[in-house]
Motif scaffolding. Structure first.
Motif: not given
Length: 273
Positions: A121-136
């Motif tokens: 929803q707000h990609p411009e606000r996120v500098l990096s994303f660590v997804d720890i086994e989040g659902n994809i």
């Protein structure tokens, strides 16, 4: 007489979102570097991330971690209304409360899915994303799909049975995780959370959303979960993979030092190894 220096602050933030009253329990600290937002998984709490203060790689970084509605010390006036959409709105409201505009994002499991929807929803606000086994992908619903596979009309009975199954699951930290579930989650919140996680995993085009994010992305997983079918694919699409040794779904319980080292790597690749 000795005194203990507080390395982070505790706050309780009142919010009203879509007619639901919340009192959100948070841990946070100030700093002059880029902030980090941590979103915990189902059955966990903000304290999963309190040890950030023990790792020099994060010195100077403000951080915010809080108990999601229905979890930990956070209170919620209508547990049945809790699902991923409300969790995303809670994250946005908490960011506003603490004046955080752009931030590094770390989310585990349920918190990883919440993080993904927030970043989408707000990609411009996120500098990096660590997804720890989040659902994809649909295959990630090994916990949440139990709301259908072991359906029960009684929320308390379903939760007790879920805890028992988790206690005996053949994975690192399962018994440790199960031991505190009834203290960290309200049974009335489980159905809404699990049903929304399954619906999004099956129909929410999560893989497309994850791969479309413009920020650096890391997918962290335990060595017991190398069977995930999409790992090679997301790596080919530019996602950093971080396999955590001696670990299943819970690196913060099984191998926290490796978890923190990998988080630091994504945020500071030129200064960490």
């Amino acid at each position: 007489m000795t005194t203990t220096q507080q390395e982070f602050d505790r706050s309780f933030v009142p919010l009203t979102l879509d007619g639901v009253d919340l009192q959100v329990a948070a841990l946070h600290r100030a700093g002059d570097k880029a902030p980090i937002l941590f979103l915990h998984g189902f059955g966990s709490t903000k304290e999963d991330y309190a040890d950030i203060v023990r790792y020099a790689a994060f010195n100077g970084h403000p951080f915010l971690a809080y108990d999601a509605p229905g979890c930990g010390e956070t209170t919620c006036s209508d547990l049945a209304r809790i699902g991923i959409p409300l969790l995303v709105k809670t994250a946005l409201a908490m960011l506003d409360q603490f004046g955080i505009q752009r931030f590094h994002l770390v989310g585990h499991s349920m918190g990883g899915l919440t993080s993904l929807m927030l970043a989408h929803q707000h990609p411009e606000r996120v500098l990096s994303f660590v997804d720890i086994e989040g659902n994809i992908a649909p295959e990630d619903c090994f916990l949440s799909r139990q709301i259908h596979d072991y359906a029960h009309d009684d929320a308390e009975r379903f939760f007790e049975d879920f805890i028992e199954r988790t206690l005996h699951a053949p994975a690192y930290a399962s018994a440790l995780y199960a031991a505190s579930l009834r203290h960290k989650v309200r049974a009335g919140a489980v159905r809404g959370i699990f049903e929304s996680m399954v619906a999004l995993s099956d129909h929410g085009e999560l893989m497309e959303k994850f791969l479309a994010l413009p920020c650096p992305r890391m997918f962290m997983y335990g060595e017991q979960n190398t069977h995930l079918s999409y790992l090679a694919y997301i790596q080919s699409q530019g996602v950093h993979l971080a396999e955590i040794a001696n670990c299943g779904h819970f690196p913060m319980y099984s191998n926290p030092t490796a978890m923190w080292e990998r988080i630091a790597y994504l945020q500071h690749p030129s200064t960490t190894s």
